[in-house]
Write a protein that holds these residues in place. Structure first.
Motif, PDB file in Angstrom:
ATOM      1  N   ALA A 102       0.838  -1.206   0.000  1.00  0.00           N
ATOM      2  CA  ALA A 102       0.000   0.000   0.000  1.00  0.00           C
ATOM      3  C   ALA A 102       0.872   1.255   0.000  1.00  0.00           C
ATOM      4  CB  ALA A 102      -0.921  -0.004   1.224  1.00  0.00           C
ATOM      5  N   ALA A 103       1.927   1.226   0.809  1.00  0.00           N
ATOM      6  CA  ALA A 103       2.775   2.430   0.912  1.00  0.00           C
ATOM      7  C   ALA A 103       3.406   2.761  -0.441  1.00  0.00           C
ATOM      8  CB  ALA A 103       3.845   2.224   1.985  1.00  0.00           C
ATOM      9  N   VAL A 104       3.944   1.740  -1.138  1.00  0.00           N
ATOM     10  CA  VAL A 104       4.586   2.058  -2.421  1.00  0.00           C
ATOM     11  C   VAL A 104       3.548   2.471  -3.459  1.00  0.00           C
ATOM     12  CG1 VAL A 104       6.682   0.675  -2.023  1.00  0.00           C
ATOM     13  CG2 VAL A 104       4.748  -0.372  -3.218  1.00  0.00           C
ATOM     14  N   SER A 105       2.340   1.913  -3.359  1.00  0.00           N
ATOM     15  CA  SER A 105       1.293   2.329  -4.319  1.00  0.00           C
ATOM     16  C   SER A 105       0.944   3.800  -4.131  1.00  0.00           C
ATOM     17  CB  SER A 105       0.002   1.545  -4.122  1.00  0.00           C
ATOM     18  OG  SER A 105       0.222   0.196  -4.254  1.00  0.00           O
ATOM     19  N   LEU A 106       1.070   4.297  -2.888  1.00  0.00           N
ATOM     20  CA  LEU A 106       0.690   5.695  -2.632  1.00  0.00           C
ATOM     21  C   LEU A 106       1.898   6.634  -2.650  1.00  0.00           C
ATOM     22  CD1 LEU A 106      -2.104   5.217   0.044  1.00  0.00           C
ATOM     23  CD2 LEU A 106      -2.340   5.621  -2.393  1.00  0.00           C
ATOM     24  N   GLY A 107       3.044   6.140  -3.103  1.00  0.00           N
ATOM     25  CA  GLY A 107       4.153   7.067  -3.343  1.00  0.00           C
ATOM     26  C   GLY A 107       5.383   6.881  -2.474  1.00  0.00           C
ATOM     27  N   ALA A 108       5.404   5.895  -1.567  1.00  0.00           N
ATOM     28  CA  ALA A 108       6.633   5.645  -0.798  1.00  0.00           C
ATOM     29  C   ALA A 108       7.724   5.175  -1.773  1.00  0.00           C
ATOM     30  CB  ALA A 108       6.380   4.565   0.256  1.00  0.00           C
ATOM     31  N   PRO A 109       8.955   5.524  -1.568  1.00  0.00           N
ATOM     32  CA  PRO A 109       9.522   6.203  -0.410  1.00  0.00           C
ATOM     33  C   PRO A 109       9.420   7.720  -0.459  1.00  0.00           C
ATOM     34  CG  PRO A 109      11.255   5.670  -1.956  1.00  0.00           C
ATOM     35  CD  PRO A 109       9.984   5.126  -2.549  1.00  0.00           C
ATOM     36  N   ASP A 110       8.834   8.291  -1.537  1.00  0.00           N
ATOM     37  CA  ASP A 110       8.857   9.754  -1.668  1.00  0.00           C
ATOM     38  C   ASP A 110       7.719  10.425  -0.923  1.00  0.00           C
ATOM     39  OD1 ASP A 110      11.038   9.419  -3.405  1.00  0.00           O
ATOM     40  OD2 ASP A 110       9.629   8.835  -4.987  1.00  0.00           O
ATOM     41  N   ARG A 111       6.749   9.633  -0.478  1.00  0.00           N
ATOM     42  CA  ARG A 111       5.638  10.208   0.275  1.00  0.00           C
ATOM     43  C   ARG A 111       5.372   9.335   1.495  1.00  0.00           C
ATOM     44  NH1 ARG A 111      -0.415  11.814  -1.872  1.00  0.00           N
ATOM     45  NH2 ARG A 111      -0.483   9.666  -2.596  1.00  0.00           N
ATOM     46  N   ARG A 112       5.180   9.961   2.654  1.00  0.00           N
ATOM     47  CA  ARG A 112       4.868   9.199   3.864  1.00  0.00           C
ATOM     48  C   ARG A 112       3.378   8.856   3.876  1.00  0.00           C
ATOM     49  NH1 ARG A 112       9.090   9.195   7.148  1.00  0.00           N
ATOM     50  NH2 ARG A 112       7.981   8.663   9.053  1.00  0.00           N
ATOM     51  N   VAL A 113       3.039   7.786   4.585  1.00  0.00           N
ATOM     52  CA  VAL A 113       1.662   7.293   4.630  1.00  0.00           C
ATOM     53  C   VAL A 113       1.344   6.907   6.073  1.00  0.00           C
ATOM     54  CG1 VAL A 113       0.089   5.507   3.728  1.00  0.00           C
ATOM     55  CG2 VAL A 113       1.994   6.270   2.341  1.00  0.00           C
ATOM     56  N   SER A 114       0.076   7.080   6.492  1.00  0.00           N
ATOM     57  CA  SER A 114      -0.363   6.568   7.798  1.00  0.00           C
ATOM     58  C   SER A 114      -1.332   5.419   7.574  1.00  0.00           C
ATOM     59  CB  SER A 114      -1.074   7.670   8.598  1.00  0.00           C
ATOM     60  OG  SER A 114      -0.151   8.656   8.988  1.00  0.00           O
ATOM     61  N   PHE A 115      -1.444   4.561   8.588  1.00  0.00           N
ATOM     62  CA  PHE A 115      -2.394   3.447   8.529  1.00  0.00           C
ATOM     63  C   PHE A 115      -3.291   3.475   9.760  1.00  0.00           C
ATOM     64  CE2 PHE A 115       1.011   2.049   5.783  1.00  0.00           C
ATOM     65  CZ  PHE A 115       0.335   1.435   4.737  1.00  0.00           C
ATOM     66  N   ALA A 116      -4.567   3.143   9.556  1.00  0.00           N
ATOM     67  CA  ALA A 116      -5.500   3.025  10.682  1.00  0.00           C
ATOM     68  C   ALA A 116      -5.989   1.583  10.728  1.00  0.00           C
ATOM     69  CB  ALA A 116      -6.672   3.982  10.508  1.00  0.00           C
ATOM     70  N   VAL A 117      -5.867   0.973  11.887  1.00  0.00           N
ATOM     71  CA  VAL A 117      -6.044  -0.478  11.989  1.00  0.00           C
ATOM     72  C   VAL A 117      -7.018  -0.831  13.112  1.00  0.00           C
ATOM     73  CG1 VAL A 117      -4.785  -2.661  12.180  1.00  0.00           C
ATOM     74  CG2 VAL A 117      -3.584  -0.609  11.380  1.00  0.00           C
ATOM     75  N   PRO A 118      -8.162  -1.443  12.750  1.00  0.00           N
ATOM     76  CA  PRO A 118      -9.042  -1.937  13.815  1.00  0.00           C
ATOM     77  C   PRO A 118      -8.308  -3.045  14.567  1.00  0.00           C
ATOM     78  CG  PRO A 118      -9.834  -2.659  11.640  1.00  0.00           C
ATOM     79  CD  PRO A 118      -8.662  -1.756  11.394  1.00  0.00           C
ATOM     80  N   THR A 119      -8.199  -2.886  15.880  1.00  0.00           N
ATOM     81  CA  THR A 119      -7.202  -3.690  16.605  1.00  0.00           C
ATOM     82  C   THR A 119      -7.795  -4.475  17.763  1.00  0.00           C
ATOM     83  OG1 THR A 119      -5.465  -2.142  15.985  1.00  0.00           O
ATOM     84  CG2 THR A 119      -5.027  -3.481  17.913  1.00  0.00           C
ATOM     85  N   GLY A 120      -7.305  -5.723  17.902  1.00  0.00           N
ATOM     86  CA  GLY A 120      -7.693  -6.570  19.028  1.00  0.00           C
ATOM     87  C   GLY A 120      -6.450  -7.162  19.674  1.00  0.00           C
ATOM     88  N   ASN A 121      -5.842  -8.123  18.964  1.00  0.00           N
ATOM     89  CA  ASN A 121      -4.679  -8.817  19.517  1.00  0.00           C
ATOM     90  C   ASN A 121      -3.363  -8.108  19.179  1.00  0.00           C
ATOM     91  OD1 ASN A 121      -4.398 -10.907  21.247  1.00  0.00           O
ATOM     92  ND2 ASN A 121      -4.551 -12.541  19.727  1.00  0.00           N
ATOM     93  N   PHE A 122      -3.433  -6.986  18.468  1.00  0.00           N
ATOM     94  CA  PHE A 122      -2.273  -6.138  18.153  1.00  0.00           C
ATOM     95  C   PHE A 122      -1.337  -6.771  17.121  1.00  0.00           C
ATOM     96  CE2 PHE A 122       1.399  -3.339  19.277  1.00  0.00           C
ATOM     97  CZ  PHE A 122       0.734  -2.139  19.304  1.00  0.00           C
ATOM     98  N   GLY A 123      -1.795  -7.871  16.468  1.00  0.00           N
ATOM     99  CA  GLY A 123      -0.929  -8.519  15.489  1.00  0.00           C
ATOM    100  C   GLY A 123      -0.855  -7.727  14.196  1.00  0.00           C
ATOM    101  N   ASN A 124      -2.015  -7.278  13.731  1.00  0.00           N
ATOM    102  CA  ASN A 124      -2.053  -6.581  12.453  1.00  0.00           C
ATOM    103  C   ASN A 124      -1.260  -5.271  12.533  1.00  0.00           C
ATOM    104  OD1 ASN A 124      -2.766  -6.112   9.823  1.00  0.00           O
ATOM    105  ND2 ASN A 124      -4.957  -5.860  10.203  1.00  0.00           N
ATOM    106  N   VAL A 125      -1.533  -4.493  13.546  1.00  0.00           N
ATOM    107  CA  VAL A 125      -0.843  -3.199  13.637  1.00  0.00           C
ATOM    108  C   VAL A 125       0.643  -3.406  13.946  1.00  0.00           C
ATOM    109  CG1 VAL A 125      -1.303  -2.617  16.069  1.00  0.00           C
ATOM    110  CG2 VAL A 125      -1.172  -0.805  14.381  1.00  0.00           C
ATOM    111  N   PHE A 126       0.988  -4.496  14.624  1.00  0.00           N
ATOM    112  CA  PHE A 126       2.417  -4.746  14.854  1.00  0.00           C
ATOM    113  C   PHE A 126       3.121  -5.034  13.530  1.00  0.00           C
ATOM    114  CE2 PHE A 126       6.288  -6.999  15.761  1.00  0.00           C
ATOM    115  CZ  PHE A 126       6.861  -6.169  16.709  1.00  0.00           C
ATOM    116  N   ALA A 127       2.413  -5.669  12.592  1.00  0.00           N
ATOM    117  CA  ALA A 127       3.013  -5.908  11.275  1.00  0.00           C
ATOM    118  C   ALA A 127       3.319  -4.555  10.595  1.00  0.00           C
ATOM    119  CB  ALA A 127       2.090  -6.754  10.415  1.00  0.00           C
ATOM    120  N   GLY A 128       2.443  -3.568  10.812  1.00  0.00           N
ATOM    121  CA  GLY A 128       2.702  -2.224  10.282  1.00  0.00           C
ATOM    122  C   GLY A 128       3.933  -1.617  10.944  1.00  0.00           C
TER     123      GLY A 128
END
Ligand SMILES: Cc1ncc(COP(=O)(O)O)c(C=O)c1O
Ligand SMILES: N[C@@H](CCOP(=O)(O)O)C(=O)O
Length: 468
Positions: A237-263
């Motif tokens: 997703a980051a490279v599709s939106l322009g990384a490394p030349d553009r920074r990106v944020s992610f919002a993650v519905p979270t329970g066990n913290f696995g998904n957001v830890f991957a980020g």
């Protein structure tokens, strides 16, 4: 690549052993000894590449030295060939600076498929090479269970036992698990919460004799391979939106913290991620933690987003280990306090450089967000995804510097009642699941007692039956 335990007292292992081991023998979780780096050139090269190619390149350093290293590209190709969208995890633009990443195009309609479709194949390949078998025990609040069952069903070298909290998943989620006809699949409804199920699984791993007799392994995100496979879509997703030349944020519905830890892992590997925004439901232990540095357990409340009805987020331990600069004794002491007292506190200064923030939604706000997404964008989204989208919007209202990607973690048809209540539209299951409500269910209900669970599993696992 070698892996160490967050508690510092278990052997350092290779990728193959980490995959088959699941939880470390000291009760910790495995992490790679170093974070492979993706340079700006690497990121430029990944831009526009097919998902399987990105996956192979991002994960290659983690599997270096494995018996499956030379077949890894093929396993990755096969894992993602069955996804219903050619891009595997496509992006949809909602607002000029807000995107949705659909992670539910796999066989069971939740983001868990992205990792588990690969994991099933990795288990098979490593077990085949070693001539071994194993018994998987997993805990689910609804989605890991069906994705793991789908990935492991009918595999000759694996038996799988999935614990779900009785009456606390959606009906579609339960039926996706319990209607699978396969001799190696066992569903157990536990009279308790998801946290109870997760505790039972960890207790089985911490019983050395039981663990060795059954050759236990894990499909939950305590297994490092789960996190590894989830890093890929953050990079994509980051490279599709322009990384490394553009920074990106992610919002993650979270329970066990696995998904957001991957980020977080993707960020440690050099992907320019600005913020990692955690969305919680009423079970908001993480959001409270990001506000005040105190992790304090409360009761688990049932909500419209049942997969996030979790208080003890097991992957937080991996972040803690990084925060404590790999001081395993300190991680252990903090988590022992947590187990004893139900709370611990972190020095806020440790958090200064961290990209996290949290936002909580109650059920009414969740319904309002589902309705809003339908009215504003014509998008039907599930309650978990709605929490991610709302969290992204709230974070952007604080500082709208970079584009945000909200993670759509489940298909709306997994939660038809909530979506219908919010929009008046009942989302349809895909054709291949159309007869789900007519299929026969198979599961046993057991009390929240370790001994009863162990007796049941020991009596049904082929590994112990063959040995008797
Ligand atoms: C649909 C859905 N959204 C969000 C989550 C939370 O993800 P995690 O446990 O990785 O934080 C889950 C469960 O894991 C889920 O099934
Ligand atoms: N929400 C999860 C809970 C288990 O999380 P995991 O990522 O550790 O497998 C579920 O749907 O089961």
């Amino acid at each position: 690549m070698r892996y160490f335990s967050t508690r510092g007292r278990a052997p350092v292992l290779s990728f193959d052993d980490v995959l088959l081991t699941g939880l470390a023998r000291d009760g910790g979780l495995y992490l790679p000894e170093s974070w492979p780096q993706l340079s700006p050139d690497d990121l430029h090269q990944l831009s526009g590449a097919p998902y399987a190619e990105v996956a192979r390149r991002v994960m290659a350093p983690f599997v270096a030295g494995s018996v499956i290293e030379k077949d890894f590209g093929q396993l990755v190709e096969e894992a993602y060939a069955g996804f219903e969208h050619a891009s595997v995890t496509p992006l949809r633009q909602l607002d000029p600076d807000l995107w949705l990443m659909d992670l539910f195009h796999g066989p069971t309609l939740a983001f868990k498929d992205v990792a588990l479709q690969l994991l099933g194949r990795l288990f098979d390949a490593v077990l085949e090479a070693r001539g071994e078998r194993l018994t998987i025990v997993g805990a689910t609040s609804g989605d890991t269970g069906s994705a793991a069952i789908e990935a492991c069903r009918d595999r000759e070298r694996v038996d799988i036992f999935i614990l779900h909290p009785h009456g606390r998943t959606s009906e579609v989620q339960r039926r996706q698990m319990t209607t699978v006809e396969a001799p190696n699949v066992h569903n157990i409804a536990v009279e308790g919460t998801f946290d109870d199920c997760q505790d039972l699984v960890k207790a089985m791993f911490n019983d050395g004799g039981f663990r060795d007799r059954l050759q236990l392994s894990a499909v939950n995100s305590i297994n490092w391979a789960r996190i590894m496979a989830q890093i890929v879509y953050y990079v994509q997703a980051a490279v599709s939106l322009g990384a490394p030349d553009r920074r990106v944020s992610f919002a993650v519905p979270t329970g066990n913290f696995g998904n957001v830890f991957a980020g977080y892992a993707a960020r440690r590997m050099g992907v320019p991620i600005e913020r990692l925004v955690v969305g919680s439901n009423r079970n908001d232990i993480l959001t409270r933690f990001f506000e005040n540095g105190v992790m304090a357990v409360e009761d688990v409340y049932p909500t419209l987003s049942p997969s996030m009805d979790i208080q003890v987020s097991s992957n937080f331990e991996r972040l803690l280990c990084d925060l404590y600069e790999r001081d395993g004794a300190r991680v252990n002491a903090t988590l022992e306090d947590f187990r004893r007292e139900g709370r611990f506190r972190i020095d806020p200064a440790l958090f200064d450089e961290m990209p996290f923030e949290g936002h909580r939604l109650d059920d009414e706000e969740t319904l309002a967000e589902i309705r809003r997404a339908y009215q504003a964008y014509g998008a039907l989204i599930d309650p978990h995804t709605a929490i991610g989208v709302a969290a992204a919007r709230r974070a952007q209202a604080r500082r709208a510097e970079v584009p945000s990607v909200a993670l759509a973690t489940a298909h709306p048809a997994k939660f038809p009642d909530a979506v219908h209540k919010a929009t008046g539209v009942r989302p349809e299951l895909p054709e291949r699941l159309a007869d789900l409500y007519e299929r026969r269910e198979h599961y046993v209900t057991l009390p929240n007692e370790l001994g009863r669970l162990q007796t049941y599993i020991q009596g049904h696992a082929r590994i112990t039956k063959d040995a008797a």
